[in-house]
Design a protein around this motif. Sequence first.
Motif, PDB file in Angstrom:
ATOM      1  N   ASP A  16      -7.115  -5.354  -5.541  1.00 38.87           N
ATOM      2  CA  ASP A  16      -7.314  -3.901  -5.524  1.00 38.87           C
ATOM      3  C   ASP A  16      -6.024  -3.203  -5.934  1.00 38.87           C
ATOM      4  OD1 ASP A  16     -10.049  -3.623  -4.315  1.00 38.87           O
ATOM      5  OD2 ASP A  16      -9.090  -4.697  -2.667  1.00 38.87           O
ATOM      6  N   SER A  17      -6.152  -1.962  -6.401  1.00 42.80           N
ATOM      7  CA  SER A  17      -4.967  -1.180  -6.754  1.00 42.80           C
ATOM      8  C   SER A  17      -4.218  -0.769  -5.486  1.00 42.80           C
ATOM      9  CB  SER A  17      -5.378   0.077  -7.528  1.00 42.80           C
ATOM     10  OG  SER A  17      -5.941   1.024  -6.651  1.00 42.80           O
ATOM     11  N   PRO A  18      -2.923  -0.474  -5.614  1.00 42.90           N
ATOM     12  CA  PRO A  18      -2.160  -0.019  -4.445  1.00 42.90           C
ATOM     13  C   PRO A  18      -2.752   1.258  -3.831  1.00 42.90           C
ATOM     14  CG  PRO A  18      -0.673  -0.477  -6.279  1.00 42.90           C
ATOM     15  CD  PRO A  18      -2.072  -0.595  -6.800  1.00 42.90           C
ATOM     16  N   PHE A  19      -3.323   2.111  -4.654  1.00 39.01           N
ATOM     17  CA  PHE A  19      -3.905   3.362  -4.160  1.00 39.01           C
ATOM     18  C   PHE A  19      -5.124   3.084  -3.283  1.00 39.01           C
ATOM     19  CE2 PHE A  19      -2.075   3.974  -8.404  1.00 39.01           C
ATOM     20  CZ  PHE A  19      -0.971   4.724  -8.041  1.00 39.01           C
ATOM     21  N   THR A  20      -5.950   2.149  -3.712  1.00 38.96           N
ATOM     22  CA  THR A  20      -7.109   1.737  -2.918  1.00 38.96           C
ATOM     23  C   THR A  20      -6.651   1.143  -1.595  1.00 38.96           C
ATOM     24  OG1 THR A  20      -8.403   1.321  -4.915  1.00 38.96           O
ATOM     25  CG2 THR A  20      -9.138   0.217  -2.886  1.00 38.96           C
ATOM     26  N   LEU A  21      -5.621   0.303  -1.660  1.00 35.07           N
ATOM     27  CA  LEU A  21      -5.116  -0.346  -0.447  1.00 35.07           C
ATOM     28  C   LEU A  21      -4.529   0.663   0.530  1.00 35.07           C
ATOM     29  CD1 LEU A  21      -3.544  -3.571  -1.968  1.00 35.07           C
ATOM     30  CD2 LEU A  21      -5.769  -3.303  -0.846  1.00 35.07           C
ATOM     31  N   VAL A  40      -5.510   3.833   1.014  1.00 31.35           N
ATOM     32  CA  VAL A  40      -6.626   4.499   1.690  1.00 31.35           C
ATOM     33  C   VAL A  40      -7.297   3.535   2.662  1.00 31.35           C
ATOM     34  CG1 VAL A  40      -8.863   5.624   1.342  1.00 31.35           C
ATOM     35  CG2 VAL A  40      -6.964   6.125  -0.207  1.00 31.35           C
ATOM     36  N   PHE A  41      -7.505   2.302   2.237  1.00 32.13           N
ATOM     37  CA  PHE A  41      -8.122   1.285   3.087  1.00 32.13           C
ATOM     38  C   PHE A  41      -7.282   1.052   4.343  1.00 32.13           C
ATOM     39  CE2 PHE A  41      -8.772  -3.457   3.747  1.00 32.13           C
ATOM     40  CZ  PHE A  41      -9.999  -3.332   4.371  1.00 32.13           C
ATOM     41  N   GLY A  42      -5.976   0.868   4.160  1.00 29.81           N
ATOM     42  CA  GLY A  42      -5.082   0.631   5.295  1.00 29.81           C
ATOM     43  C   GLY A  42      -5.066   1.792   6.272  1.00 29.81           C
ATOM     44  N   GLU A  43      -5.031   3.008   5.752  1.00 30.89           N
ATOM     45  CA  GLU A  43      -5.035   4.194   6.623  1.00 30.89           C
ATOM     46  C   GLU A  43      -6.360   4.316   7.375  1.00 30.89           C
ATOM     47  OE1 GLU A  43      -4.054   7.444   4.008  1.00 30.89           O
ATOM     48  OE2 GLU A  43      -1.920   6.889   3.975  1.00 30.89           O
ATOM     49  N   ARG A  44      -7.443   4.095   6.678  1.00 36.55           N
ATOM     50  CA  ARG A  44      -8.770   4.211   7.301  1.00 36.55           C
ATOM     51  C   ARG A  44      -8.963   3.206   8.435  1.00 36.55           C
ATOM     52  NH1 ARG A  44     -14.501   3.113   4.277  1.00 36.55           N
ATOM     53  NH2 ARG A  44     -15.657   2.697   6.166  1.00 36.55           N
ATOM     54  N   GLN A  65       0.810  -1.223   0.000  1.00 32.51           N
ATOM     55  CA  GLN A  65       0.000   0.000   0.000  1.00 32.51           C
ATOM     56  C   GLN A  65       0.842   1.272   0.000  1.00 32.51           C
ATOM     57  OE1 GLN A  65       0.376  -2.095   2.629  1.00 32.51           O
ATOM     58  NE2 GLN A  65      -0.284  -1.168   4.560  1.00 32.51           N
ATOM     59  N   HIS A  66       2.134   1.144   0.246  1.00 35.39           N
ATOM     60  CA  HIS A  66       3.033   2.303   0.237  1.00 35.39           C
ATOM     61  C   HIS A  66       3.929   2.316  -1.002  1.00 35.39           C
ATOM     62  CE1 HIS A  66       1.662   3.020   4.275  1.00 35.39           C
ATOM     63  NE2 HIS A  66       2.035   1.804   4.625  1.00 35.39           N
ATOM     64  N   GLY A  67       3.671   1.402  -1.928  1.00 34.07           N
ATOM     65  CA  GLY A  67       4.453   1.345  -3.158  1.00 34.07           C
ATOM     66  C   GLY A  67       5.751   0.571  -3.036  1.00 34.07           C
ATOM     67  N   GLN A  68       5.991  -0.040  -1.881  1.00 34.94           N
ATOM     68  CA  GLN A  68       7.218  -0.813  -1.656  1.00 34.94           C
ATOM     69  C   GLN A  68       7.063  -2.220  -2.233  1.00 34.94           C
ATOM     70  OE1 GLN A  68       9.975   0.695  -0.187  1.00 34.94           O
ATOM     71  NE2 GLN A  68       8.616   2.444  -0.479  1.00 34.94           N
TER      72      GLN A  68
END
Length: 152
Positions: free
Chosen positions: A73-78, A80-84, A17-20
């Motif tokens: 899911d896309s990394p961008f979705t993940l 936001v999901f992870g942060e939420r 989710q952070h692009g790593q």
Amino acid sequence: MAIEPGTKAPDFQLRDQHGQSVTLGDYRGGRSVVLLFYPYAFTGVCTGELCALRDALPTFVNDDVQLLAVSCDSPFTLRVFGEREGLDYPLLSDFWPHGEIARAYGVFDEERGCALRGTFIIDKEGVVRWTVVNGLPDARDLNDYVTALRTL
């Protein structure tokens, strides 16, 4: 059909989710892996399962074990999901090629275009030692993971 216990786990490299970049092989020789596939971020059963893991995180992320959660899911979705939801463990994107890793593990639903609820306990040598696959509406029991991890 999901891969069976006793099978060498297919290696992969996915973005979190952070692009790593996260590679399964990086854990060989060091930690066992709980590899958890789930259908979609922001859905009721998935959110419940992932938050239950978050609440029991020391059991699933420690010196001996690493939890890796995978969806299409896309990394961008993940992100936001992870942060939420306060999910501080790797949420890996199997977005493109779409579902490639879920297919490798035999848990991709071609009709719905998402992963089934499949969990694989992989030992430190990279061999699948335990697995469970549930249908989309059926949550998994975390206690089963704990029991399986004790047998390693």
